[in-house]
Design an enzyme around this catalytic site. Structure first.
Site, PDB file in Angstrom:
ATOM      1  N   ARG A 134      62.947  47.322   5.361  1.00 24.52           N
ATOM      2  CA  ARG A 134      63.854  46.497   4.393  1.00 24.52           C
ATOM      3  C   ARG A 134      64.284  45.097   5.226  1.00 24.52           C
ATOM      4  O   ARG A 134      64.541  45.324   6.210  1.00 24.52           O
ATOM      5  CB  ARG A 134      65.148  47.195   4.283  1.00 24.52           C
ATOM      6  N   ARG A 148      64.394  52.529  10.295  1.00 20.03           N
ATOM      7  CA  ARG A 148      63.868  53.173   8.949  1.00 20.03           C
ATOM      8  C   ARG A 148      62.682  52.143   8.333  1.00 20.03           C
ATOM      9  O   ARG A 148      62.568  51.169   8.567  1.00 20.03           O
ATOM     10  CB  ARG A 148      65.124  52.829   8.044  1.00 20.03           C
ATOM     11  N   ARG A 185      76.900  44.170   8.038  1.00 21.96           N
ATOM     12  CA  ARG A 185      76.919  45.553   7.299  1.00 21.96           C
ATOM     13  C   ARG A 185      77.895  46.540   7.754  1.00 21.96           C
ATOM     14  O   ARG A 185      78.803  46.752   6.908  1.00 21.96           O
ATOM     15  CB  ARG A 185      75.517  46.133   6.852  1.00 21.96           C
ATOM     16  N   LYS A 196      73.152  58.435   3.163  1.00 21.96           N
ATOM     17  CA  LYS A 196      73.446  58.702   1.694  1.00 21.96           C
ATOM     18  C   LYS A 196      72.344  58.823   0.900  1.00 21.96           C
ATOM     19  O   LYS A 196      72.140  59.923   0.098  1.00 21.96           O
ATOM     20  CB  LYS A 196      74.033  57.615   1.350  1.00 21.96           C
ATOM     21  N   ARG A 234      82.286  50.034  -3.595  1.00 17.20           N
ATOM     22  CA  ARG A 234      82.361  49.511  -2.273  1.00 17.20           C
ATOM     23  C   ARG A 234      83.578  48.648  -1.735  1.00 17.20           C
ATOM     24  O   ARG A 234      83.520  48.363  -0.661  1.00 17.20           O
ATOM     25  CB  ARG A 234      80.888  48.749  -1.924  1.00 17.20           C
TER      26      ARG A 234
HETATM   27  P1  AP5 Z   1      69.456  56.574   4.867  1.00 19.77           P
HETATM   28  O1  AP5 Z   1      69.563  58.004   4.159  1.00 19.77           O
HETATM   29  O2  AP5 Z   1      68.401  55.616   4.406  1.00 19.77           O
HETATM   30  O3  AP5 Z   1      70.882  55.968   4.808  1.00 19.77           O
HETATM   31  P2  AP5 Z   1      71.890  55.315   3.715  1.00 19.77           P
HETATM   32  O4  AP5 Z   1      73.257  55.762   4.081  1.00 19.77           O
HETATM   33  O5  AP5 Z   1      71.295  55.649   2.219  1.00 19.77           O
HETATM   34  O6  AP5 Z   1      71.806  53.949   4.446  1.00 19.77           O
HETATM   35  P3  AP5 Z   1      71.696  52.386   3.502  1.00 19.77           P
HETATM   36  O7  AP5 Z   1      71.274  51.382   4.717  1.00 19.77           O
HETATM   37  O8  AP5 Z   1      70.621  52.559   2.411  1.00 19.77           O
HETATM   38  O9  AP5 Z   1      72.956  52.074   2.925  1.00 19.77           O
HETATM   39  P4  AP5 Z   1      73.782  50.835   2.890  1.00 19.77           P
HETATM   40  O10 AP5 Z   1      75.096  51.319   2.262  1.00 19.77           O
HETATM   41  O11 AP5 Z   1      74.044  50.071   3.987  1.00 19.77           O
HETATM   42  O12 AP5 Z   1      72.810  49.929   1.883  1.00 19.77           O
HETATM   43  P5  AP5 Z   1      72.654  49.913   0.406  1.00 19.77           P
HETATM   44  O13 AP5 Z   1      71.144  50.009  -0.115  1.00 19.77           O
HETATM   45  O14 AP5 Z   1      73.571  50.468  -0.415  1.00 19.77           O
HETATM   46  O15 AP5 Z   1      69.015  56.950   6.539  1.00 19.77           O
HETATM   47  C1  AP5 Z   1      68.935  55.653   7.384  1.00 19.77           C
HETATM   48  C2  AP5 Z   1      67.755  56.077   8.251  1.00 19.77           C
HETATM   49  O16 AP5 Z   1      68.425  57.164   9.165  1.00 19.77           O
HETATM   50  C3  AP5 Z   1      66.457  56.623   7.657  1.00 19.77           C
HETATM   51  O17 AP5 Z   1      65.516  56.148   8.567  1.00 19.77           O
HETATM   52  C4  AP5 Z   1      66.771  58.043   7.640  1.00 19.77           C
HETATM   53  O18 AP5 Z   1      65.427  58.528   7.817  1.00 19.77           O
HETATM   54  C5  AP5 Z   1      67.446  57.996   9.001  1.00 19.77           C
HETATM   55  N1  AP5 Z   1      68.510  59.412   8.917  1.00 19.77           N
HETATM   56  C6  AP5 Z   1      69.091  59.800   7.811  1.00 19.77           C
HETATM   57  N2  AP5 Z   1      69.671  60.995   8.169  1.00 19.77           N
HETATM   58  C7  AP5 Z   1      69.479  61.142   9.596  1.00 19.77           C
HETATM   59  C8  AP5 Z   1      69.749  62.062  10.395  1.00 19.77           C
HETATM   60  N3  AP5 Z   1      70.799  63.153  10.145  1.00 19.77           N
HETATM   61  N4  AP5 Z   1      69.342  62.012  11.655  1.00 19.77           N
HETATM   62  C9  AP5 Z   1      68.753  60.987  12.032  1.00 19.77           C
HETATM   63  N5  AP5 Z   1      68.227  60.242  11.411  1.00 19.77           N
HETATM   64  C10 AP5 Z   1      68.658  60.125   9.775  1.00 19.77           C
HETATM   65  O19 AP5 Z   1      73.000  48.301   0.129  1.00 19.77           O
HETATM   66  C11 AP5 Z   1      72.277  47.207   0.769  1.00 19.77           C
HETATM   67  C12 AP5 Z   1      72.820  45.868   0.380  1.00 19.77           C
HETATM   68  O20 AP5 Z   1      72.813  45.717  -1.013  1.00 19.77           O
HETATM   69  C13 AP5 Z   1      74.309  45.890   0.942  1.00 19.77           C
HETATM   70  O21 AP5 Z   1      74.336  45.429   2.116  1.00 19.77           O
HETATM   71  C14 AP5 Z   1      74.824  44.760  -0.177  1.00 19.77           C
HETATM   72  O22 AP5 Z   1      74.338  43.339   0.128  1.00 19.77           O
HETATM   73  C15 AP5 Z   1      74.086  45.202  -1.282  1.00 19.77           C
HETATM   74  N6  AP5 Z   1      74.849  46.043  -2.270  1.00 19.77           N
HETATM   75  C16 AP5 Z   1      74.620  47.441  -2.453  1.00 19.77           C
HETATM   76  N7  AP5 Z   1      75.836  47.933  -3.255  1.00 19.77           N
HETATM   77  C17 AP5 Z   1      76.657  46.973  -3.130  1.00 19.77           C
HETATM   78  C18 AP5 Z   1      77.932  47.044  -3.831  1.00 19.77           C
HETATM   79  N8  AP5 Z   1      78.494  48.093  -4.737  1.00 19.77           N
HETATM   80  N9  AP5 Z   1      78.632  45.946  -3.826  1.00 19.77           N
HETATM   81  C19 AP5 Z   1      78.270  44.816  -3.090  1.00 19.77           C
HETATM   82  N10 AP5 Z   1      77.072  44.727  -2.759  1.00 19.77           N
HETATM   83  C20 AP5 Z   1      76.316  45.738  -2.642  1.00 19.77           C
END
Ligand code: AP5
Length: 211
Positions: free
Chosen positions: A155, A127, A166, A13, A88
């Site tokens: 992270r 990552r 997660r 994402k 979410r």
């Molecule tokens: P990346 O692009 O970083 O993936 P992402 O989908 O953004 O993953 P996140 O881990 O950031 O999502 P998340 O939803 O778990 O975390 P968030 O920060 O929202 O890619 C991942 C890796 O893969 C990278 O190394 C990249 O280089 C590689 N990659 C990408 N595309 C690729 C491809 N095509 N092929 C190969 N490699 C690839 O949330 C974190 C925490 O915050 C949650 O757990 C929760 O505690 C809290 N939180 C956030 N939002 C909420 C909410 N709305 N409600 C409650 N808690 C929340």
């Protein structure tokens, strides 16, 4: 354009949002980035969110809803926004609807990036982030350039244990909001497996008329 990015942790994402906003010229609002900034700043919100995030659990709805509703009310969102990581849960989706309704606005699309669970752990544990630019790297799939390699960080929730939690939360709390948007006819899907450039092309095709 008001849009939402949905997908499991590590679906890409953040990676794809960085490419999309160049094209769309709208703010990219990542709830995860906002919460991490709050933790780093040591704010009251950050103190409350920290433990949940480290453990791979969701931060309570009331905290996240207030944070995002306040953010999308800011002036730079008047012409649209890209939400990443919010909503979410069903209560978050309903709160967003209520807020947009009150403003006489609506969502244009919800983009679901699909990646099977077996690819997620490898993506997440490899990552690395550049703390200065926020750029996202991967030790194997997108290694950081030599000049920044020494400063990239990992992270706290990118451990195998936390990513399993997660993923469980994604399937139990977040995946059920997909039908909510599908029934309204605003859901679009893109296969997130393959090189990031291939995924970008699929997303462009899925969004087609909206770009
Ligand atoms: P990346 O692009 O970083 O993936 P992402 O989908 O953004 O993953 P996140 O881990 O950031 O999502 P998340 O939803 O778990 O975390 P968030 O920060 O929202 O890619 C991942 C890796 O893969 C990278 O190394 C990249 O280089 C590689 N990659 C990408 N595309 C690729 C491809 N095509 N092929 C190969 N490699 C690839 O949330 C974190 C925490 O915050 C949650 O757990 C929760 O505690 C809290 N939180 C956030 N939002 C909420 C909410 N709305 N409600 C409650 N808690 C929340």
């Amino acid at each position: 354009m008001r849009m939402i990015l949905v997908g499991p942790p590590g679906a890409g994402k953040g990676t794809q949002a960085a490419r999309l906003i160049e094209r769309l010229q709208i703010p990219h609002i990542s709830s995860g980035d906002m919460l991490r900034a709050a933790v780093k700043a040591g704010s009251e919100l950050g103190k409350q969110a920290d433990g949940y995030m480290k453990a791979g659990q969701l931060v309570p709805d009331d905290l996240v809803i207030a944070m995002i509703i306040e953010r999308i009310g800011q002036e730079d969102c008047a012409r649209g926004f890209m939400l990443d990581g919010f909503p979410r849960t069903r209560p978050q989706a309903e709160a967003l609807d209520k807020d947009l309704d009150a403003a006489g606005a609506s969502l244009d699309t919800v983009l679901l990036i699909e990646v099977p669970d077996e690819l997620i752990v490898e993506r997440i544990t490899g990552r690395r982030m550049d703390p200065e630019t926020g750029d996202i790297y991967h030790v194997q799939f997108k290694p950081p350039p030599a000049e920044i390699a020494a400063r990239v960080t990992q992270r706290k929730d990118d451990t195998e244990e936390a990513v399993k939690a997660r993923l469980e939360k994604y399937h139990s709390e977040t995946a059920p909001i997909v039908p909510f948007y599908e029934e309204r006819g605003i859901l679009r899907r893109a296969d997130g497996v393959g090189r990031p450039e291939e995924v970008t092309e699929r997303i462009a095709a899925a969004l087609g008329d909206l770009l």
